[in-house]
Write a protein that holds these residues in place. Structure first.
Motif, PDB file in Angstrom:
ATOM      1  N   ASP A  31       0.831  -1.213   0.000  1.00  0.00           N
ATOM      2  CA  ASP A  31       0.000   0.000   0.000  1.00  0.00           C
ATOM      3  C   ASP A  31       0.863   1.260   0.000  1.00  0.00           C
ATOM      4  O   ASP A  31       0.557   2.256  -0.649  1.00  0.00           O
TER       5      ASP A  31
ATOM      6  N   LEU B  82       0.874   4.231  -2.824  1.00  0.00           N
ATOM      7  CA  LEU B  82       0.672   5.659  -2.605  1.00  0.00           C
ATOM      8  C   LEU B  82       1.879   6.502  -3.016  1.00  0.00           C
ATOM      9  O   LEU B  82       1.757   7.528  -3.675  1.00  0.00           O
TER      10      LEU B  82
ATOM     11  N   LEU C  79      -0.839   8.101   6.332  1.00  0.00           N
ATOM     12  CA  LEU C  79      -2.157   7.674   5.855  1.00  0.00           C
ATOM     13  C   LEU C  79      -2.426   6.214   6.236  1.00  0.00           C
ATOM     14  O   LEU C  79      -3.519   5.853   6.661  1.00  0.00           O
ATOM     15  N   LEU C  80      -1.400   5.395   6.050  1.00  0.00           N
ATOM     16  CA  LEU C  80      -1.611   3.972   6.300  1.00  0.00           C
ATOM     17  C   LEU C  80      -1.806   3.677   7.783  1.00  0.00           C
ATOM     18  O   LEU C  80      -2.583   2.812   8.156  1.00  0.00           O
TER      19      LEU C  80
ATOM     20  N   TYR D  86      -5.434   4.774   8.268  1.00  0.00           N
ATOM     21  CA  TYR D  86      -6.560   4.101   7.590  1.00  0.00           C
ATOM     22  C   TYR D  86      -6.286   2.637   7.241  1.00  0.00           C
ATOM     23  O   TYR D  86      -7.207   1.882   6.977  1.00  0.00           O
TER      24      TYR D  86
ATOM     25  N   LYS E 134      -8.899   1.618   2.004  1.00  0.00           N
ATOM     26  CA  LYS E 134      -9.493   2.321   3.149  1.00  0.00           C
ATOM     27  C   LYS E 134      -9.255   3.827   3.044  1.00  0.00           C
ATOM     28  O   LYS E 134     -10.108   4.622   3.423  1.00  0.00           O
ATOM     29  N   VAL E 135      -8.127   4.218   2.527  1.00  0.00           N
ATOM     30  CA  VAL E 135      -7.830   5.642   2.360  1.00  0.00           C
ATOM     31  C   VAL E 135      -8.899   6.270   1.478  1.00  0.00           C
ATOM     32  O   VAL E 135      -9.459   7.323   1.790  1.00  0.00           O
ATOM     33  N   TYR E 136      -9.223   5.584   0.382  1.00  0.00           N
ATOM     34  CA  TYR E 136     -10.207   6.162  -0.544  1.00  0.00           C
ATOM     35  C   TYR E 136     -11.620   6.130   0.028  1.00  0.00           C
ATOM     36  O   TYR E 136     -12.418   7.020  -0.230  1.00  0.00           O
TER      37      TYR E 136
ATOM     38  N   ILE F 296      -9.868  13.105   5.269  1.00  0.00           N
ATOM     39  CA  ILE F 296      -8.460  13.484   5.135  1.00  0.00           C
ATOM     40  C   ILE F 296      -8.296  15.004   5.114  1.00  0.00           C
ATOM     41  O   ILE F 296      -8.974  15.707   4.363  1.00  0.00           O
TER      42      ILE F 296
END
Length: 875
Positions: free
Chosen positions: A179, A183, A205-206, A209, A214-216, A222
């Motif tokens: 992931d 990114l 971010l990781l 999320y 999950k970020v999206y 965010i």
DNA sequence: TGAATCACG
DNA sequence: ACGTACGTGATTCAC
């Protein structure tokens, strides 16, 4: 089974790493070696540190992979592999072959995927896996059982990534590495990722999320306007990047963990490769640290004077210590012996006196280990002791394992195996004018150490030979032969000095005549034997045109002079002078000096020297006594039977090498020619020129004969053109026609070369090996030479195997028949005997029979024989 | 000590 | 295009 450990290496990644970490080194053959060297260092380090039971080096396959169909520019913008690195890859592969490490590559997949798939397979079985690469992507594979090691600075410094370490360092789990790449992207692989997102942001971010997905899902939460915008605009690219960064763990590989078993390197192969690459430090390291089971220790050699109280074991190593290498002439100092416990040394006077020792040595059931059993046998025989029961011969074992190992003395071999506490003979005795016999204590210690080394090296060498499937060759062929050769050398050949002298007188007279003619024609006197002076006379004073040059000046070799023969009458005289001069100096004067007090010449056969398995003959060489020209052939009349009423008898194999070739190549035409007992050169001429037997001219047969020779030698157009005095084009045409006529031969030649490239060595029918490290050289000359050798050695070597077997059979047969006949000489395809006249008829039946049945080929072996009052008459 | 030459298979 | 036939040992010269 829980002890299993799999090491998976990313070949390309480590090769690049090694290449850029080290300066561009070149060895004297002009090959760059920095990557090979670095790679080797890494490999050895890993083997030492990890001690794997299973190992694999994965390589990237071709240019395109399944990832390219996802993203055309994957790995785009990468610099082309530097040619200085490309040329090193074949050697790294060879190195791995020598280390006997499995290598694997898979079309459309990268090394990462192979490693990923195997590490997951290992994981599933709960086996410990270590992955090694220079690429941090691989850390995604880390798990409970899998550790990923990534190269840090330099070449041997590794950083270990376990899940714990990754958590400590990045605060994420191994799968989240993917992931992270999704990114932030990866510049080196041209994976785009999300613009504006680097390592810091990606990790943040990781941690919050968990994954790209999950970020999206949580985009709204965010913070940061720019970041949100970048993420939104590059959603698809982020998913694609993640996909690209994901290592495939279900690649369709065709190997399993069981195929990766690692049992250690083939030391011989590794050594020859190091030698080829000129890796001196690695070579030294190898010989000192290699065999750790051989202990170096202080020894105490007891000098034994009272031999009757000796306790001799049923198996002992011994060494016959003597001043000169020529055991047929040298004084023996004494004998050292050991059974692995105590070491003793017995001065030769005591040896000779001792009934007990004599009894022990002659007893077949008392097993003897030694180095150079032929020398031991012959030298002990001169002391009145017959030795039976040779069980181990270090010299022969070393030679069979690798004929290129140059053996000088026991010390040189022992050193290879970690014994540095034996001095060389040269160090003990001194060399040149300073050579002298040291005092007895020193001799005893020196000889004792040799016996001890032999004792300890037996099991190591025997294992090596068994591993190579050469034990039988060594134990059933070379060892029995050693004793037979020792007997032949000790017997010697009676040589009539007065005959040599008579020929010498005639030669000297003719030589001085020729000399005055040559001086007259040249208009001055000079040294005809000096190629330098002769060249000046011919090409400067007389003004002939030089045809060939040597390193030092004009060539005046016979083939050059023959071409000039019509240009000036002096040439003919010079050629005759050379020819007779050779006879006089080498054969008349040379041989006369070699006649011992017993009226015989005792040559020594070198059994551990040639690269093909042939014998050689020295002191003097009796394998090159003239025969081709009548004037020289007369020399043979000086070799006579040693007893009154005895006869010389000779038998030679007819066309043995071509018969071997017919068998090995399975060429139908050639096989049937020999089965029908045709004249092979005439038959070749018929087939190559497409004519019937009656139409084969002598010139056609001569050509065919030269081509046949060329084939055996590993043909080249140039070589054939030289031997036939034709152009290269014409020679090439002959070769093409020949190979089209004998397709089996063509196939065999191609197969043997590619086999040699793969394995690094060629073998004879009896498993004699010759390593050919240069067969993959990028140097045309070196490679071509190795290719010709690959073609020639199995043929020449098998012929050598055959006659050696025949000699063993013959020795046994003479014994069984209780005959007095003695085998005297071997000249590669010929055996020479002496026998009482009444045995000749029987001998003439037995010898061809034994020789012809030495080995069963798909073509018959044929022997021709003759006898007479001297060697000259055996024609 | 190495190069050149030439003897043999 | 490259430069060569395969495997040996002894003698001689010249450095």
């Amino acid at each position: 089974m829980s002890k299993e450990k799999i090491v998976l290496l990313d070949g390309n990644s480590l090769a690049y790493r090694a290449f850029f970490a080290l300066p561009l080194l070149t060895n004297d053959s002009g090959i760059h070696t920095n990557a090979i060297y670095g790679f080797t260092m890494m490999l050895q380090n890993i083997l030492n540190e990890e001690k794997p039971t299973h190992m694999l080096v994965a390589w990237d396959a071709g240019k395109t992979t399944f990832r390219h169909s996802t993203f055309g520019e994957y790995k785009g913008g990468r610099q082309k592999t530097p040619p200085e690195l490309s040329e090193q890859f074949p050697y790294m592969r060879k190195l791995l072959n020598a280390f006997q490490i499995t290598q694997y590559e898979l079309d459309q997949y990268e090394a990462d995927d192979i490693i990923g798939t195997l590490s997951k397979a290992g994981d599933a079985k709960g086996i410990e896996v270590v992955v090694i690469s220079g690429d941090k992507d691989l850390t995604q594979l880390a798990s409970e059982h899998t550790t990923v090691c990534i190269t840090r600075k330099g070449i041997t410094d590794l950083e270990m990534y376990t899940p714990e370490h990754i958590m400590e360092k990045y605060g994420i789990t191994p799968p989240q590495i993917i992931d992270m790449k999704g990114l932030m992207g990866d510049a080196s692989d041209n994976i785009p990722g999300v613009p504006g997102v680097g390592e810091k942001t990606a990790l943040k971010l990781l941690k919050e999320y968990g994954s790209v997905e999950k970020v999206y899902e949580s985009l709204d939460l965010i913070s940061g306007k720019k970041l949100k915008e970048n993420l939104t605009n590059n959603e698809e690219q982020a998913y694609m990047s993640k996909k690209l960064a994901t290592i495939e763990v279900e690649a369709p590989i065709t190997i399993t963990i069981d195929d990766l078993q690692y049992n250690g390197p083939d030391d011989e192969n590794v050594k020859t490769l190091y030698e080829e690459l000129k890796f001196k430090t690695l070579l030294e390291k190898m010989s000192t640290s290699d065999e750790e089971d051989v202990q170096i220790e202080d020894i105490n050699v007891r000098i034994e004077m009272d031999t009757e109280i000796l306790n001799l074991s049923d198996a002992m190593a011994f060494h016959v210590e003597m001043y000169d290498e020529n055991y047929l002439a040298s004084d023996v100092s004494g004998v050292s012996m050991t059974d692995g416990e105590s070491i003793i040394y017995i001065p030769i006077e005591q040896v000779k006196k001792s009934a007990k020792l004599k009894e022990w040595f002659v007893d077949e059931s008392k097993k003897k280990y030694t180095s150079d059993s032929k020398a031991a046998y012959a030298s002990m025989l001169r002391c009145g002791i017959e030795v039976n029961g040779f069980e181990f011969d270090l010299l022969l074992a070393t030679y069979i394992a690798n004929p290129s190992s140059s053996y000088t003395d026991v010390a040189s071999v022992a050193k290879e195996f970690g014994y540095s506490d034996i001095e060389s003979d040269e160090a003990v005795y001194g060399k040149g004018a300073k050579k002298k016999l040291p005092e007895e204590g020193i001799l005893a210690d020196h000889a004792g150490r040799k016996a001890q080394a032999v004792w300890k090296l037996k099991s190591i060498m025997e294992k090596k030979l068994r591993d190579n499937e050469q034990f039988e060759l060594y134990r059933e062929l070379e060892m029995p032969l050693a004793k037979i050769l020792g007997k032949m050398e000790s017997t010697g050949v009676k040589t009539d000095l007065s005959i040599l002298q008579q020929i010498g007188i005639e030669l000297t007279a003719r030589l001085s005549e020729l000399e005055s003619i040559i001086f007259e024609m040249a208009g001055q006197s000079f040294n005809i034997n000096s190629p330098k002076q002769l060249g000046e006379i011919l090409f400067e004073k007389i003004g002939l045109t030089p045809i060939k040059k040597t390193k030092t000046g004009y060539s005046t070799a016979a083939d050059v002079l023959e071409k000039l023969e019509s240009e000036h009458e002096i040439i003919g005289f010079i050629l005759t002078y050379r020819q007779l001069g050779k006879l006089n100096s080498t054969y008349i004067e040379g041989l006369s000096k070699e006649i011992h007090e017993d009226g015989k010449i005792h040559t020594r056969f070198q059994q551990a020297l040639t690269q093909t398995g042939r014998l050689s003959s020295i002191n003097p060489n009796l394998q090159n006594i003239p025969i081709r020209l009548e004037e020289g052939r007369k020399i043979r009349s000086a070799f006579v039977p040693s007893e009154v009423g005895w006869i010389m008898y000779a038998a030679d194999y007819s066309q043995i090498e071509l018969r071997v070739l017919a068998h090995m190549s399975q060429d139908e035409k050639m096989i049937s020619a020999f089965r029908e007992d045709e004249d092979i050169h005439t038959k070749t001429a018929m087939d190559v020129f497409g004519v019937d037997k009656e139409s084969v001219s002598s010139d056609m047969r001569r050509t065919a004969k030269a081509v046949n020779f060329g084939i055996v030698y590993g043909i080249s157009d140039y070589g054939l053109s030289q031997s036939l005095n034709i152009t290269r084009k014409e020679a090439q045409k002959f070769i093409d026609t020949y190979l089209a006529t004998f397709p089996g031969v063509k196939q065999y030649m191609e197969d043997i070369v590619s086999d040699a490239k793969m394995k690094g060595y060629v073998v004879t029918m009896m498993n004699r090996r010759r390593y050919l490290p240069e067969i993959t050289s990028s140097n045309f000359n070196l490679r071509s030479f190795a290719e010709r050798t690959a073609m020639n050695t199995p043929i020449q070597g098998t012929a050598a195997d055959i006659i050696k077997k025949a000699m063993i059979d013959m020795d046994a047969r003479l014994k069984a028949e209780k005959m007095e006949a003695r085998m005297l000489l071997q000249v590669h395809d010929e055996l020479i005997f002496e026998a009482p006249e009444h045995e000749i008829a029987k001998l003439n039946k037995i010898v061809p029979e034994v020789m012809e049945s030495a080995l069963n080929l798909d073509v018959p072996l044929k022997v021709e024989s003759a006898f007479g009052l001297s060697w000259y008459e055996t024609k």
